[in-house]
Enzyme design. Structure first.
Site, mmCIF file in Angstrom:
data_model
loop_
_atom_site.group_PDB
_atom_site.id
_atom_site.type_symbol
_atom_site.label_atom_id
_atom_site.label_comp_id
_atom_site.label_asym_id
_atom_site.label_seq_id
_atom_site.Cartn_x
_atom_site.Cartn_y
_atom_site.Cartn_z
ATOM 1 N N LYS A 75 0.542 -1.090 0.020
ATOM 2 C CA LYS A 75 -0.005 -0.084 -0.068
ATOM 3 C C LYS A 75 0.707 1.106 0.158
ATOM 4 C CE LYS A 75 -3.888 1.899 2.837
ATOM 5 N NZ LYS A 75 -4.706 2.003 3.875
ATOM 6 N N SER A 149 -9.357 1.385 3.144
ATOM 7 C CA SER A 149 -8.904 2.409 2.135
ATOM 8 C C SER A 149 -7.488 1.634 1.291
ATOM 9 C CB SER A 149 -8.142 3.638 3.104
ATOM 10 O OG SER A 149 -7.169 2.952 4.079
ATOM 11 N N SER A 173 -9.511 -1.198 7.434
ATOM 12 C CA SER A 173 -8.962 -1.014 5.820
ATOM 13 C C SER A 173 -8.091 -2.175 5.502
ATOM 14 C CB SER A 173 -8.133 0.201 5.729
ATOM 15 O OG SER A 173 -9.084 1.190 6.030
#
Length: 464
Positions: A75, A149, A173
């Site tokens: 990420k 997210s 997330s």
């Protein structure tokens, strides 16, 4: 082996083939890079693909480390040396760190090859609408959300664009993308994984963790990144088990607590509820002792979690809001401004409510080994067509619904994992959430592993 088949192996299978020298790190890296080039235009799961760097690392790889030669992606919230790290925002489009986050450094020490940086909601806000690097899409249905997210982590892993990935979980997330994309994702105990070099969202809840295709892959990835870090004073100096080697499908006598308020409720979509109840029954068939537990504070968890996160995020972005407010995503802007004006007494009430909920969960975990409930009350939702909030009811549904399923365990700072447990009639994945005692990720993994190995859900893949 046909190179085009390599991405469809589990990370565990690929690691075995690399160890036996049946597949080389270069072949594995090339196979994934080729698939990214073919498929990711539909998904926008990557912000930056590091083709040259990945191939160079694969060529130089020595046969060492448990993840030797395994192509991974991370990420874009975690700093990567010499590779831009945007946090999903155009504000940081030119941000190139000069040091790896500890989690990335440890993946490399374990022998893995970094394929690139994955798409995400702006500054890890699950409410963000605009994605400057392309809207991430769900491989199971391109019109649907892959989860927020850590959107790219879910989409890329499910679409076989990396062998395993890292996400970050503040309020859900990791677990959200895992359930929406039919994957295994664990939010470790807070303090189990270093946050050094990771952009913050809410300091008392942020934690990095893996999103993978199998429980074994997830265990291998967490083992690589976990452990005390002198650079992060909030990490705990406790031993890290060999999660993967200690996996066991023998859960006879395990005490499983079914959270009544989050399983037997109209808030849960009927197909989700039925799949979760069948999964719980399967744990019983495997020898676990099933009992119901009542945790009444859980229904308030989303409001408590959201308020704390809003205030923490607003404090982190105070300078940005003052100097370039217009560059933030519209939804994020509203959220951060709202967090800036929350009264101190409201924040204090939320902190007290958090402690009450945490104690309620810890007390329950003194009576049972794990808690189970849906990861989300709904399957993957449609991608919204505009920014903003459509109605007051939409807000209320969010706090009563999906947000109140992941948020209890980030508030309690305990490990929680999502494992696939079925599909809707529209072929959308459903996840079972398993939570355990602080630093007892092994029992959580073993519960998930026993369930996973008793069915074929993990063998189902999106047609993309």
């Amino acid at each position: 082996m046909n190179k085009q088949e390599i991405p469809f192996l589990s990370a565990t299978e690929l690691a075995g083939l690399i160890r036996s020298r049946e597949v080389s790190p270069v072949e594995a890296t090339e196979a994934y890079l080729e698939r990214i080039a073919q498929v990711d235009g539909k998904l926008n799961s990557y912000i930056t693909v590091c083709s040259d760097e990945a191939l160079a690392a694969a060529r130089q790889a020595d046969y060492c480390g448990p993840m030797h030669g395994i192509p991974v992606a991370v990420k874009d919230q975690l700093n990567s040396q010499g590779i831009r790290t945007t946090g999903g925002s155009s504000i940081l489009a030119d941000n190139v760190p000069d040091e790896d986050a500890t989690a990335i450094a440890r993946l490399k020490e374990a022998g893995s090859v970094l394929l690139g940086k994955l798409n995400m909601s702006e500054f890890a806000s699950g409410d963000a609408f605009h994605h400057p690097y392309g809207r991430p899409r769900n491989p199971w249905d391109l019109d649907r959300n892959p989860g927020t997210s850590s959107s790219g982590s879910g989409a890329a892993t499910a679409a076989f664009l990396c062998a395993t990935s890292l996400g970050e979980d503040t309020g859900g997330s990791i677990r959200g993308p895992a359930t929406f994309c039919g994957l295994v994702g664990i939010r470790p105990t807070w303090g189990r994984v270093s946050r050094y070099g990771m952009q913050a969202a809410a300091w008392s809840m942020d934690t990095a963790g893996p999103i993978s295709r199998t429980v074994s892959d997830c265990a291998m990835t967490l083992e690589a990144i976990a452990g005390h870090d002198p650079k992060d004073p909030y990490t705990w100096d406790t031993p890290v088990p060999n999660y993967q080697a200690n996996l066991s499908d023998d859960i006879r006598g395990l005490k499983v607590g079914v959270v009544k308020e989050r399983v037997y409720t109209d808030v849960v979509d009927s197909e989700v509820g039925e799949s979760v109840i069948r999964a719980i029954a399967r744990l019983g068939e495997l020898g676990a002792d099933i009992e119901e537990v009542s945790l009444p504070m859980m229904v308030h968890s989303a409001a408590v979690s959201s308020l704390i996160i809003m205030v923490d995020a607003a404090s982190l972005h105070r300078e940005g809001l003052a100097t370039h407010l217009d560059q933030y995503d519209y939804n994020n802007r509203i959220r951060l401004l709202a967090g800036s004006i929350v009264p101190a007494q409201a924040y204090q009430r939320a902190l007290k409510a958090r402690q009450a909920l945490r104690q309620e969960i810890l007390d329950a975990l003194n009576q049972v080994d794990v808690l189970v409930m849906p990861t989300s009350s709904i399957p993957a939702s449609l991608i919204p067509d505009r920014a903003g909030i459509n109605s007051k009811q939409e807000v209320l549904d969010g706090y009563a619904g999906r947000r109140s399923f992941t948020s209890p365990f980030n508030l309690a700072s305990v490990p929680a994992l999502s494992v696939p447990c079925g599909f809707t009639g529209s072929n959308l994945p459903i996840g079972l959430q398993i939570a355990g005692r602080p630093f007892d990720e092994q029992t959580v993994f073993n519960t998930a592993y026993a369930y996973e190995q008793s069915n074929d859900w993990y063998k189902m893949h999106p047609d993309i």
